[in-house]
Design an enzyme around this catalytic site. Sequence first.
Site, PDB file in Angstrom:
ATOM      1  N   ASP A  39      -3.468   3.426  -4.908  1.00 18.18           N
ATOM      2  CA  ASP A  39      -3.025   4.493  -5.821  1.00 18.18           C
ATOM      3  C   ASP A  39      -1.995   3.938  -6.806  1.00 18.18           C
ATOM      4  O   ASP A  39      -1.913   4.384  -7.959  1.00 18.18           O
ATOM      5  CB  ASP A  39      -2.331   5.628  -5.054  1.00 18.18           C
ATOM      6  CG  ASP A  39      -3.271   6.432  -4.167  1.00 18.18           C
ATOM      7  OD1 ASP A  39      -4.490   6.402  -4.410  1.00 18.18           O
ATOM      8  OD2 ASP A  39      -2.769   7.087  -3.232  1.00 18.18           O
ATOM      9  N   SER A  79       1.503  -5.771  -5.670  1.00 18.58           N
ATOM     10  CA  SER A  79       1.096  -6.398  -4.417  1.00 18.58           C
ATOM     11  C   SER A  79       1.517  -7.872  -4.411  1.00 18.58           C
ATOM     12  O   SER A  79       2.678  -8.193  -4.660  1.00 18.58           O
ATOM     13  CB  SER A  79      -0.416  -6.203  -4.232  1.00 18.58           C
ATOM     14  OG  SER A  79      -0.817  -6.547  -2.937  1.00 18.58           O
ATOM     15  N   HIS A  80       0.556  -8.792  -4.215  1.00 22.68           N
ATOM     16  CA  HIS A  80       0.929 -10.215  -4.192  1.00 22.68           C
ATOM     17  C   HIS A  80       1.417 -10.699  -5.560  1.00 22.68           C
ATOM     18  O   HIS A  80       1.992 -11.781  -5.675  1.00 22.68           O
ATOM     19  CB  HIS A  80      -0.281 -11.039  -3.720  1.00 22.68           C
ATOM     20  CG  HIS A  80       0.079 -12.412  -3.230  1.00 22.68           C
ATOM     21  ND1 HIS A  80      -0.871 -13.332  -2.874  1.00 22.68           N
ATOM     22  CD2 HIS A  80       1.277 -13.031  -3.045  1.00 22.68           C
ATOM     23  CE1 HIS A  80      -0.262 -14.452  -2.487  1.00 22.68           C
ATOM     24  NE2 HIS A  80       1.033 -14.302  -2.581  1.00 22.68           N
ATOM     25  N   ASP A 140     -11.628   9.397  -2.203  1.00 23.56           N
ATOM     26  CA  ASP A 140     -11.543   7.958  -2.466  1.00 23.56           C
ATOM     27  C   ASP A 140     -11.824   7.192  -1.181  1.00 23.56           C
ATOM     28  O   ASP A 140     -11.034   7.253  -0.242  1.00 23.56           O
ATOM     29  CB  ASP A 140     -10.130   7.629  -2.986  1.00 23.56           C
ATOM     30  CG  ASP A 140     -10.000   6.170  -3.392  1.00 23.56           C
ATOM     31  OD1 ASP A 140     -10.880   5.359  -3.024  1.00 23.56           O
ATOM     32  OD2 ASP A 140      -9.010   5.844  -4.075  1.00 23.56           O
ATOM     33  N   HIS A 169      -1.573   1.944  -1.283  1.00 22.55           N
ATOM     34  CA  HIS A 169      -1.427   0.674  -2.001  1.00 22.55           C
ATOM     35  C   HIS A 169      -2.270   0.623  -3.280  1.00 22.55           C
ATOM     36  O   HIS A 169      -1.844   0.038  -4.280  1.00 22.55           O
ATOM     37  CB  HIS A 169      -1.815  -0.469  -1.062  1.00 22.55           C
ATOM     38  CG  HIS A 169      -1.343  -1.809  -1.509  1.00 22.55           C
ATOM     39  ND1 HIS A 169      -0.014  -2.143  -1.630  1.00 22.55           N
ATOM     40  CD2 HIS A 169      -2.035  -2.919  -1.884  1.00 22.55           C
ATOM     41  CE1 HIS A 169       0.089  -3.389  -2.061  1.00 22.55           C
ATOM     42  NE2 HIS A 169      -1.109  -3.877  -2.222  1.00 22.55           N
ATOM     43  N   GLN A 219      -6.030   3.402  -8.588  1.00 25.93           N
ATOM     44  CA  GLN A 219      -7.376   3.158  -8.070  1.00 25.93           C
ATOM     45  C   GLN A 219      -7.664   4.066  -6.888  1.00 25.93           C
ATOM     46  O   GLN A 219      -6.724   4.543  -6.244  1.00 25.93           O
ATOM     47  CB  GLN A 219      -7.515   1.686  -7.637  1.00 25.93           C
ATOM     48  CG  GLN A 219      -7.375   0.693  -8.775  1.00 25.93           C
ATOM     49  CD  GLN A 219      -8.588   0.662  -9.681  1.00 25.93           C
ATOM     50  OE1 GLN A 219      -9.552   1.417  -9.506  1.00 25.93           O
ATOM     51  NE2 GLN A 219      -8.533  -0.205 -10.695  1.00 25.93           N
ATOM     52  N   MET A 229      -3.959  -9.418  -4.712  1.00 26.66           N
ATOM     53  CA  MET A 229      -5.205  -9.979  -4.199  1.00 26.66           C
ATOM     54  C   MET A 229      -6.332  -9.257  -4.890  1.00 26.66           C
ATOM     55  O   MET A 229      -6.569  -8.086  -4.637  1.00 26.66           O
ATOM     56  CB  MET A 229      -5.325  -9.714  -2.694  1.00 26.66           C
ATOM     57  CG  MET A 229      -4.493 -10.619  -1.859  1.00 26.66           C
ATOM     58  SD  MET A 229      -5.033 -10.464  -0.147  1.00 26.66           S
ATOM     59  CE  MET A 229      -4.229 -11.892   0.540  1.00 26.66           C
ATOM     60  N   ASP A 233       2.463   1.881   2.623  1.00 23.92           N
ATOM     61  CA  ASP A 233       1.417   2.318   1.679  1.00 23.92           C
ATOM     62  C   ASP A 233       0.046   1.840   2.143  1.00 23.92           C
ATOM     63  O   ASP A 233      -0.911   1.847   1.389  1.00 23.92           O
ATOM     64  CB  ASP A 233       1.734   1.815   0.262  1.00 23.92           C
ATOM     65  CG  ASP A 233       1.623   0.296   0.123  1.00 23.92           C
ATOM     66  OD1 ASP A 233       1.298  -0.387   1.111  1.00 23.92           O
ATOM     67  OD2 ASP A 233       1.868  -0.219  -0.998  1.00 23.92           O
ATOM     68  N   LEU A 271      -8.586   8.039  -8.573  1.00 24.33           N
ATOM     69  CA  LEU A 271      -8.562   8.948  -7.408  1.00 24.33           C
ATOM     70  C   LEU A 271      -7.244   8.774  -6.662  1.00 24.33           C
ATOM     71  O   LEU A 271      -7.102   7.899  -5.801  1.00 24.33           O
ATOM     72  CB  LEU A 271      -9.761   8.684  -6.493  1.00 24.33           C
ATOM     73  CG  LEU A 271     -11.112   9.090  -7.072  1.00 24.33           C
ATOM     74  CD1 LEU A 271     -12.260   8.612  -6.181  1.00 24.33           C
ATOM     75  CD2 LEU A 271     -11.172  10.605  -7.257  1.00 24.33           C
TER      76      LEU A 271
HETATM   77 CA    CA Z   1      -6.672   6.063  -4.272  1.00 30.87          CA
END
Ligand code: CA
Length: 319
Positions: A287, A111-112, A241, A285, A291, A45, A263, A295
């Site tokens: 990381d 993810s998706h 983060d 999720h 992201q 997403m 996660d 961080l």
């Molecule tokens: Ca992170």
Amino acid sequence: MNRKISLLLASIFALVISTPSHAFWSLFNSSYTKTKYPIVLAHGMAGFDNIGPLDYWYQIPNELRKDGAKVFVTQVSSFESSEVRGEQLLRQVEEILAITGAAKVNLIGHSHGNQSIRYVAGVIPHRIASATSVGGPTKGSPAADLIMQASELPVIGSPATGLLTSVVDGFGWLLGFGAGEKLPQDSYAGLQSLTTAGATAFNAKFPAGVPTTACGEGAYSVNGVRYFSWGGTGTMTNLLDPSAYAMAAVGLSFVGKADSQNDGLVGRCSSRLGKVIRDNYYMDHLDEVNQILGLVSIFEANPKSVFRQHANRLKNAGL
Ligand code: CA
């Protein structure tokens, strides 16, 4: 100075000045990530839209390219059903196959993106070398279940229980909407696909690699496609983060569930597909795709290294 050392230094100096810089540096590059087939990255997403679809895989494509991989970053609708997103990815994969002349590609979905790559591998298995899911909700997400219930209200962030409000607000923050704002219409299709019921329906159509037990592994190879996965169970992995706080809030939706380690968005067991490389990295999720802006936890393998290792795994498998 020792004469041998002087000679050695002179030789290195001569090599440096006589070699074009790219060729010089290539002496230090390995072919560690040089897979036989191109690597195609499929995002989730992309409502993590403040990130932007192209930077979604923060510094990961270049990390893979510098040691030889050919990497393509694809882009599909941020929010749509698994089937619509899968069909969009299919067209892009066909283009990549045509442009490169490659016989196959290695798909990696976050993810998706899990469902997107499985859709493509199901439709054109003879053109897919491998399908790897990273933090993918193979069996759906209780967060999606809860948010769908809440969204039937249908204003996200409506007065509800404390837990529900935390989950919905955290999710809204991640997707870039403030609490109290309506979800965009097409987000319903995307969310529906990620509910337990939606994922189960998709698995009936695309069963390849899906574990048949609650928390086992799936088939390693189906119709010539190798299936792999990894996932995380980290919470509050980096306090600098801001997304860590939102992810932790969304993760409250797992309280009391059988597959409770998560996660933030995907359960440890739900992340499993095909051969499980690891299902409990200390990563949330976001990381998993390095992201936000790198961080991540300093006490865990860096996500970029995990991707590099996987490219090397594919290379060593002749893929
Ligand atoms: Ca992170």
